[in-house]
Design a protein around this motif. Sequence first.
Motif, PDB file in Angstrom:
ATOM      1  N   LEU A 217       0.776  -1.255   0.002  1.00 23.38           N
ATOM      2  CA  LEU A 217       0.097  -0.044   0.127  1.00 23.38           C
ATOM      3  C   LEU A 217       0.858   1.295   0.045  1.00 23.38           C
ATOM      4  N   TRP A 218       0.479   2.432  -0.848  1.00 27.94           N
ATOM      5  CA  TRP A 218       1.252   3.523  -0.914  1.00 27.94           C
ATOM      6  C   TRP A 218       0.465   4.529   0.093  1.00 27.94           C
ATOM      7  N   VAL A 219       1.026   4.846   1.190  1.00 22.11           N
ATOM      8  CA  VAL A 219       0.476   5.998   2.039  1.00 22.11           C
ATOM      9  C   VAL A 219       0.852   7.127   1.576  1.00 22.11           C
ATOM     10  N   GLN A 220      -0.177   8.040   1.465  1.00 17.13           N
ATOM     11  CA  GLN A 220       0.256   9.650   1.021  1.00 17.13           C
ATOM     12  C   GLN A 220       0.419  10.522   1.915  1.00 17.13           C
ATOM     13  N   PRO A 221       0.875  11.642   1.393  1.00 15.01           N
ATOM     14  CA  PRO A 221       1.092  12.720   2.289  1.00 15.01           C
ATOM     15  C   PRO A 221      -0.139  13.013   3.098  1.00 15.01           C
ATOM     16  N   ARG A 222      -0.080  13.422   4.337  1.00 13.05           N
ATOM     17  CA  ARG A 222      -1.219  13.870   5.257  1.00 13.05           C
ATOM     18  C   ARG A 222      -2.216  12.865   5.490  1.00 13.05           C
ATOM     19  N   GLN A 223      -1.712  11.559   5.448  1.00 17.18           N
ATOM     20  CA  GLN A 223      -2.354  10.343   5.854  1.00 17.18           C
ATOM     21  C   GLN A 223      -1.929   9.679   6.968  1.00 17.18           C
ATOM     22  N   GLN A 224      -2.575   8.892   7.738  1.00 17.31           N
ATOM     23  CA  GLN A 224      -2.201   7.901   8.899  1.00 17.31           C
ATOM     24  C   GLN A 224      -3.070   6.778   8.916  1.00 17.31           C
ATOM     25  N   LEU A 225      -2.467   5.797   9.229  1.00 20.46           N
ATOM     26  CA  LEU A 225      -3.318   4.459   9.513  1.00 20.46           C
ATOM     27  C   LEU A 225      -2.411   3.751  10.585  1.00 20.46           C
ATOM     28  N   SER A 226      -3.099   2.695  11.090  1.00 26.86           N
ATOM     29  CA  SER A 226      -2.400   1.478  11.912  1.00 26.86           C
ATOM     30  C   SER A 226      -2.356  -0.078  11.015  1.00 26.86           C
ATOM     31  N   PHE A 227      -1.361  -0.631  11.194  1.00 27.89           N
ATOM     32  CA  PHE A 227      -1.185  -1.715  10.488  1.00 27.89           C
ATOM     33  C   PHE A 227      -0.765  -2.736  11.466  1.00 27.89           C
ATOM     34  N   ASP A 228      -0.898  -4.225  11.192  1.00 25.27           N
ATOM     35  CA  ASP A 228      -0.365  -5.269  12.070  1.00 25.27           C
ATOM     36  C   ASP A 228       0.381  -6.151  10.988  1.00 25.27           C
ATOM     37  N   ARG A 229       0.328  -7.394  11.218  1.00 25.98           N
ATOM     38  CA  ARG A 229       1.262  -8.385  10.437  1.00 25.98           C
ATOM     39  C   ARG A 229       0.474  -8.655   9.327  1.00 25.98           C
ATOM     40  N   GLN A 230      -0.877  -8.620   9.567  1.00 25.70           N
ATOM     41  CA  GLN A 230      -1.739  -9.347   8.201  1.00 25.70           C
ATOM     42  C   GLN A 230      -2.186  -8.045   7.259  1.00 25.70           C
ATOM     43  N   GLY A 231      -2.401  -6.888   7.854  1.00 29.47           N
ATOM     44  CA  GLY A 231      -2.908  -5.819   6.974  1.00 29.47           C
ATOM     45  C   GLY A 231      -2.997  -4.366   7.647  1.00 29.47           C
ATOM     46  N   TRP A 232      -3.735  -3.630   7.093  1.00 27.45           N
ATOM     47  CA  TRP A 232      -3.581  -2.244   7.558  1.00 27.45           C
ATOM     48  C   TRP A 232      -5.211  -1.773   7.504  1.00 27.45           C
ATOM     49  N   ASN A 233      -5.614  -0.884   8.494  1.00 27.20           N
ATOM     50  CA  ASN A 233      -6.782   0.077   8.481  1.00 27.20           C
ATOM     51  C   ASN A 233      -6.811   0.872   7.295  1.00 27.20           C
ATOM     52  N   ALA A 234      -7.823   1.329   7.196  1.00 35.88           N
ATOM     53  CA  ALA A 234      -7.928   2.401   5.964  1.00 35.88           C
ATOM     54  C   ALA A 234      -7.537   3.662   6.280  1.00 35.88           C
ATOM     55  N   PRO A 235      -6.522   4.259   5.306  1.00 37.51           N
ATOM     56  CA  PRO A 235      -5.876   5.624   5.713  1.00 37.51           C
ATOM     57  C   PRO A 235      -6.951   6.667   6.061  1.00 37.51           C
ATOM     58  N   ARG A 236      -6.693   7.560   7.006  1.00 37.72           N
ATOM     59  CA  ARG A 236      -7.587   8.630   7.376  1.00 37.72           C
ATOM     60  C   ARG A 236      -6.578   9.887   7.317  1.00 37.72           C
ATOM     61  N   PRO A 237      -7.548  11.032   7.424  1.00 35.17           N
ATOM     62  CA  PRO A 237      -6.525  12.301   7.421  1.00 35.17           C
ATOM     63  C   PRO A 237      -5.677  12.420   8.530  1.00 35.17           C
ATOM     64  N   LEU A 238      -4.577  13.244   8.812  1.00 33.55           N
ATOM     65  CA  LEU A 238      -3.542  13.274   9.626  1.00 33.55           C
ATOM     66  C   LEU A 238      -4.262  14.108  10.854  1.00 33.55           C
ATOM     67  N   ASP A 239      -4.057  13.451  12.039  1.00 32.35           N
ATOM     68  CA  ASP A 239      -4.507  14.287  13.165  1.00 32.35           C
ATOM     69  C   ASP A 239      -3.818  15.546  13.426  1.00 32.35           C
ATOM     70  N   ALA A 240      -4.544  16.556  13.648  1.00 30.46           N
ATOM     71  CA  ALA A 240      -3.616  17.599  13.934  1.00 30.46           C
ATOM     72  C   ALA A 240      -2.514  17.595  14.955  1.00 30.46           C
ATOM     73  N   GLY A 241      -2.682  16.992  15.826  1.00 32.97           N
ATOM     74  CA  GLY A 241      -1.546  17.004  16.847  1.00 32.97           C
ATOM     75  C   GLY A 241      -0.591  15.814  16.653  1.00 32.97           C
ATOM     76  N   SER A 242      -0.459  15.143  15.501  1.00 27.20           N
ATOM     77  CA  SER A 242       0.339  14.120  15.268  1.00 27.20           C
ATOM     78  C   SER A 242       1.656  14.520  15.080  1.00 27.20           C
ATOM     79  N   GLY A 243       2.599  14.059  15.835  1.00 26.22           N
ATOM     80  CA  GLY A 243       4.002  14.525  15.664  1.00 26.22           C
ATOM     81  C   GLY A 243       4.472  15.722  16.718  1.00 26.22           C
ATOM     82  N   ALA A 244       3.447  16.131  17.506  1.00 25.16           N
ATOM     83  CA  ALA A 244       3.635  17.408  18.250  1.00 25.16           C
ATOM     84  C   ALA A 244       4.665  17.081  19.460  1.00 25.16           C
TER      85      ALA A 244
END
Length: 321
Positions: A217-244
């Motif tokens: 999967l290609w994750v694009q700019p301003r997106q975030q998601l969770s993944f485990d060994r089997q797969g990933w959740n749907a990408p969603r818009p970046l949280d405002a506080g991510s990386g703060a």
Amino acid sequence: MSGAFNHPPDIGAAVAEQAVSWLIEMQGGALTPLRQQAWEQWLQAHSEHQRAWEHIQRVNQRLRNVSSPLAHAALNAPKSSSRRQALKLLLLLGAGSALTYGLRDQLPITPLLADFSTPVGQRRRLQLHDGSQIHLNTGSSVDVHFDAQRRVIRLLEGEMLLTSAQDARPLQVLTAHGALQPQAARLNVRQFGDRTELAVFDGRVELTPQAHPGPALWVQPRQQLSFDRQGWNAPRPLDAGSGAWADGMLVAAHMRLGDFLAELGRYRRGQLNCDPTVADLLISGTYPVDDSERVLDLLQISLPVRVRRFTRYWVTVEARV
């Protein structure tokens, strides 16, 4: 070329034994007030005690993701001498003895022997040889290996903010759940026991979960998601506080108080507890992670709660009476 080896702080055998004894006693049940006072006095008596206590807690947590006879003995026999000896051995191995580096590839305790790490409550910036930059969050560790063909960064535990540099060699970021290949990207990666969380600020990142049979999967700019060994959740818009956190801030937007305190607790030693009766209160704002005592005082002003400090290392937020 591998990053510089970063030895954990020296811990003597006697202090290691004391730290192990306290940990085993605490895991056997709640301490009496007298024993809790004795532990507090031991902890504050010397900086070596504090280093040992912080380190043995990290060892104990990491053992849960390790599969080996040594880890099994340390976790599954709480009252036996085998658990005491296993914990003591792992604590001493993590203290940087002369044998540790030679055993590094044979023992499944690499987070203890990471190239770069941060203790609880500290953050660290790293400049890599290719021009990439890593910012490590509290209680985090990474291994870095660059050679003529490729660049590999392995997140062993915790969280990092990576700004990848352009280079002819491919760059791969590994976690316990899969592989990431940044393309001139700035990304935040946080590893949990059951998943990894990825946030992409700039560039794009190719994601390949460890056991996923399909295409990446290609994750694009301003997106975030969770993944485990089997797969990933749907990408969603970046949280405002991510990386703060890299700027020393914890951003809350209608966050449960219980979740907020769990995050704040990552940046301080000891136990920061939340009474279930107030855990679902909502909190918003921007708070400095380096001054958690001030943040706790602010909570008493903005919410119907009080902060009970049994000791410096045992704090509970509960309903205001």
